[in-house]
Scaffold this motif. Structure first.
Motif, mmCIF file in Angstrom:
data_model
loop_
_atom_site.group_PDB
_atom_site.id
_atom_site.type_symbol
_atom_site.label_atom_id
_atom_site.label_comp_id
_atom_site.label_asym_id
_atom_site.label_seq_id
_atom_site.Cartn_x
_atom_site.Cartn_y
_atom_site.Cartn_z
ATOM 1 N N GLY A 170 5.103 -6.412 -3.874
ATOM 2 C CA GLY A 170 4.487 -6.947 -5.089
ATOM 3 C C GLY A 170 3.818 -5.826 -5.844
ATOM 4 N N THR A 171 3.833 -5.909 -7.168
ATOM 5 C CA THR A 171 3.149 -4.901 -7.971
ATOM 6 C C THR A 171 2.584 -5.533 -9.234
ATOM 7 N N GLY A 172 1.594 -4.867 -9.816
ATOM 8 C CA GLY A 172 0.972 -5.405 -11.026
ATOM 9 C C GLY A 172 1.927 -5.417 -12.212
ATOM 10 N N ASN A 189 0.794 -1.244 0.000
ATOM 11 C CA ASN A 189 0.000 0.000 0.000
ATOM 12 C C ASN A 189 0.820 1.285 0.000
ATOM 13 N N ILE A 190 1.952 1.291 -0.686
ATOM 14 C CA ILE A 190 2.688 2.559 -0.768
ATOM 15 C C ILE A 190 1.983 3.473 -1.768
ATOM 16 N N ALA A 191 1.794 4.719 -1.378
ATOM 17 C CA ALA A 191 1.125 5.679 -2.269
ATOM 18 C C ALA A 191 1.518 7.109 -1.916
ATOM 19 N N VAL A 192 1.569 7.930 -2.956
ATOM 20 C CA VAL A 192 1.841 9.358 -2.807
ATOM 21 C C VAL A 192 0.699 10.099 -3.493
ATOM 22 N N GLU A 193 0.213 11.164 -2.861
ATOM 23 C CA GLU A 193 -0.868 11.970 -3.446
ATOM 24 C C GLU A 193 -0.479 12.378 -4.869
ATOM 25 N N GLN A 214 1.683 15.316 -5.733
ATOM 26 C CA GLN A 214 3.037 15.301 -5.165
ATOM 27 C C GLN A 214 3.924 14.220 -5.787
ATOM 28 N N GLN A 215 3.381 13.513 -6.800
ATOM 29 C CA GLN A 215 4.162 12.414 -7.392
ATOM 30 C C GLN A 215 5.308 12.946 -8.257
ATOM 31 N N ARG A 216 6.283 12.079 -8.501
ATOM 32 C CA ARG A 216 7.471 12.360 -9.331
ATOM 33 C C ARG A 216 8.346 13.461 -8.731
ATOM 34 N N LYS A 217 8.344 13.571 -7.400
ATOM 35 C CA LYS A 217 9.216 14.554 -6.730
ATOM 36 C C LYS A 217 10.173 13.852 -5.782
ATOM 37 N N GLY A 218 10.215 12.519 -5.854
ATOM 38 C CA GLY A 218 11.145 11.773 -5.000
ATOM 39 C C GLY A 218 10.550 11.306 -3.677
ATOM 40 N N ILE A 219 9.250 11.583 -3.449
ATOM 41 C CA ILE A 219 8.660 11.210 -2.152
ATOM 42 C C ILE A 219 8.476 9.688 -2.051
ATOM 43 N N GLY A 220 8.050 9.060 -3.146
ATOM 44 C CA GLY A 220 7.895 7.601 -3.146
ATOM 45 C C GLY A 220 9.210 6.917 -2.788
ATOM 46 N N LYS A 221 10.293 7.431 -3.377
ATOM 47 C CA LYS A 221 11.615 6.860 -3.095
ATOM 48 C C LYS A 221 11.962 7.017 -1.611
ATOM 49 N N GLN A 222 11.668 8.186 -1.047
ATOM 50 C CA GLN A 222 11.942 8.404 0.389
ATOM 51 C C GLN A 222 11.112 7.454 1.252
ATOM 52 N N VAL A 264 4.769 0.056 -14.555
ATOM 53 C CA VAL A 264 6.094 0.390 -15.098
ATOM 54 C C VAL A 264 6.867 1.301 -14.137
ATOM 55 N N GLY A 265 6.185 2.366 -13.643
ATOM 56 C CA GLY A 265 6.831 3.310 -12.725
ATOM 57 C C GLY A 265 7.194 2.645 -11.412
ATOM 58 N N GLN A 266 6.276 1.832 -10.903
ATOM 59 C CA GLN A 266 6.526 1.152 -9.631
ATOM 60 C C GLN A 266 7.731 0.205 -9.763
ATOM 61 N N LEU A 267 7.782 -0.529 -10.875
ATOM 62 C CA LEU A 267 8.904 -1.466 -11.066
ATOM 63 C C LEU A 267 10.244 -0.720 -11.144
ATOM 64 N N ALA A 268 10.218 0.469 -11.778
ATOM 65 C CA ALA A 268 11.447 1.276 -11.850
ATOM 66 C C ALA A 268 11.841 1.724 -10.447
ATOM 67 N N LEU A 269 10.863 2.257 -9.716
ATOM 68 C CA LEU A 269 11.132 2.756 -8.357
ATOM 69 C C LEU A 269 11.701 1.651 -7.459
ATOM 70 N N TYR A 270 11.054 0.502 -7.435
ATOM 71 C CA TYR A 270 11.473 -0.544 -6.500
ATOM 72 C C TYR A 270 12.878 -1.062 -6.854
ATOM 73 N N GLN A 271 13.162 -1.207 -8.155
ATOM 74 C CA GLN A 271 14.492 -1.699 -8.538
ATOM 75 C C GLN A 271 15.563 -0.644 -8.252
ATOM 76 N N LYS A 272 15.209 0.643 -8.395
ATOM 77 C CA LYS A 272 16.168 1.705 -8.045
ATOM 78 C C LYS A 272 16.466 1.689 -6.551
ATOM 79 N N CYS A 273 15.536 1.154 -5.750
ATOM 80 C CA CYS A 273 15.733 1.072 -4.289
ATOM 81 C C CYS A 273 16.296 -0.287 -3.868
HETATM 82 N N1 COA Z 1 6.897 6.231 -14.719
HETATM 83 C C1 COA Z 1 8.215 5.908 -14.758
HETATM 84 N N2 COA Z 1 9.025 5.906 -13.673
HETATM 85 C C2 COA Z 1 8.488 6.260 -12.511
HETATM 86 C C3 COA Z 1 7.119 6.625 -12.366
HETATM 87 C C4 COA Z 1 6.324 6.605 -13.553
HETATM 88 N N3 COA Z 1 5.025 6.926 -13.509
HETATM 89 N N4 COA Z 1 6.881 6.899 -11.067
HETATM 90 C C5 COA Z 1 8.037 6.720 -10.412
HETATM 91 N N5 COA Z 1 9.007 6.333 -11.279
HETATM 92 C C6 COA Z 1 10.352 5.947 -10.958
HETATM 93 C C7 COA Z 1 11.328 6.914 -11.512
HETATM 94 O O1 COA Z 1 12.323 6.094 -12.034
HETATM 95 C C8 COA Z 1 11.852 7.687 -10.314
HETATM 96 O O2 COA Z 1 13.209 7.776 -10.389
HETATM 97 P P1 COA Z 1 13.901 9.145 -10.862
HETATM 98 O O3 COA Z 1 13.658 10.063 -9.706
HETATM 99 O O4 COA Z 1 15.311 8.718 -11.019
HETATM 100 O O5 COA Z 1 13.206 9.576 -12.118
HETATM 101 C C9 COA Z 1 11.589 6.763 -9.132
HETATM 102 O O6 COA Z 1 10.525 5.908 -9.550
HETATM 103 C C10 COA Z 1 11.202 7.494 -7.869
HETATM 104 O O7 COA Z 1 10.056 8.255 -8.109
HETATM 105 P P2 COA Z 1 9.355 9.090 -6.973
HETATM 106 O O8 COA Z 1 9.142 10.492 -7.435
HETATM 107 O O9 COA Z 1 10.060 8.913 -5.692
HETATM 108 O O10 COA Z 1 7.945 8.328 -6.874
HETATM 109 P P3 COA Z 1 6.552 8.981 -6.493
HETATM 110 O O11 COA Z 1 6.677 9.931 -5.372
HETATM 111 O O12 COA Z 1 5.879 9.473 -7.716
HETATM 112 O O13 COA Z 1 5.781 7.677 -5.949
HETATM 113 C C11 COA Z 1 4.336 5.834 -6.406
HETATM 114 C C12 COA Z 1 5.689 6.493 -6.709
HETATM 115 C C13 COA Z 1 4.273 4.499 -7.128
HETATM 116 C C14 COA Z 1 4.217 5.584 -4.891
HETATM 117 C C15 COA Z 1 3.217 6.806 -6.896
HETATM 118 O O14 COA Z 1 3.291 6.886 -8.294
HETATM 119 C C16 COA Z 1 1.816 6.399 -6.495
HETATM 120 O O15 COA Z 1 1.346 6.717 -5.401
HETATM 121 N N6 COA Z 1 1.099 5.697 -7.386
HETATM 122 C C17 COA Z 1 -0.298 5.304 -7.107
HETATM 123 C C18 COA Z 1 -0.340 4.196 -6.063
HETATM 124 C C19 COA Z 1 0.456 2.966 -6.483
HETATM 125 O O16 COA Z 1 0.403 2.529 -7.613
HETATM 126 N N7 COA Z 1 1.194 2.401 -5.501
HETATM 127 C C20 COA Z 1 2.020 1.244 -5.733
HETATM 128 C C21 COA Z 1 1.251 -0.023 -5.616
HETATM 129 S S1 COA Z 1 2.302 -1.411 -5.997
#
Ligand code: COA
Length: 150
Positions: free
Chosen positions: A98-100, A63-67, A70-78, A104-113
């Motif tokens: 686990g993710t669907g 259940n990780i989520a960012v409003e 506020q997304q794409r500002k590094g908060i998810g990574k933190q 695509v974004g989630q998989l990038a984020l988790y592997q970067k971490c």
């Molecule tokens: N497409 C591609 N890459 C993405 C991405 C997207 N939509 N969102 C995040 N990333 C990757 C980027 O590689 C980014 O690295 P960078 O800073 O080097 O570009 C890295 O993740 C970190 O991104 P960050 O800004 O910290 O993520 P975020 O604050 O946007 O939070 C989620 C990421 C997934 C938590 C947010 O998009 C979210 O709340 N989504 C809806 C809920 C959800 O799907 N939760 C996950 C359930 S498995």
């Protein structure tokens, strides 16, 4: 921004939690069994994650989520980094997530971490959700499982 444990007198940020998992029933189950952490800016909760103990020495980040605003500002990574730190502090040796298949974004984020893909739970979303879910134009069918030794 402050990341802290949600206190017992605070309400769960349900809108945020269901943005990560559309099944309210599954989310409520995670909240009963797990620990909820929130990211707060100016007293507003803008991020959330839940740590759920699953097996001895293993915890799952759910259940990780960012409003949205506020997304794409590094908060998810933190949040992911904070979850790993808390899991380590609590003595866990492995953290999983686990993710669907469409995330695509989630998989990038988790592997970067530091997470590595360890498997696929085929048809997970077909088995556990009654409605079809689409993300990035892809039907969400399988759960990609990732893990990291900590
Ligand atoms: N497409 C591609 N890459 C993405 C991405 C997207 N939509 N969102 C995040 N990333 C990757 C980027 O590689 C980014 O690295 P960078 O800073 O080097 O570009 C890295 O993740 C970190 O991104 P960050 O800004 O910290 O993520 P975020 O604050 O946007 O939070 C989620 C990421 C997934 C938590 C947010 O998009 C979210 O709340 N989504 C809806 C809920 C959800 O799907 N939760 C996950 C359930 S498995």
């Amino acid at each position: 921004m402050e990341i802290r444990k949600l206190s017992p007198c605070e309400n769960y940020p349900m809108d945020l939690l269901v943005s990560a998992d559309p099944s309210r029933k599954l989310v409520e189950g995670y909240l009963k069994r797990g620990e909820c952490f929130v990211a707060v800016i100016d007293k507003q909760v803008i991020g959330v994650y839940v740590l759920l103990s699953t097996r001895p020495e293993t915890v799952e980040l759910v259940n990780i989520a960012v409003e949205e605003k506020q997304q794409r500002k590094g908060i998810g990574k933190q949040l992911v980094i904070d979850a790993i730190r808390n899991a380590r502090l609590q003595g866990y040796k492995t953290i999983e997530i686990g993710t669907g298949n469409s995330g695509v974004g989630q998989l990038a984020l988790y592997q970067k971490c530091g997470f590595r893909i360890i498997g696929v739970d085929k048809d997970f979303f077909l088995r556990h959700y009654t409605e079809e879910i689409f993300e990035n134009g892809i039907q969400v069918t399988d759960m990609i499982r990732l893990s990291q030794d900590i």
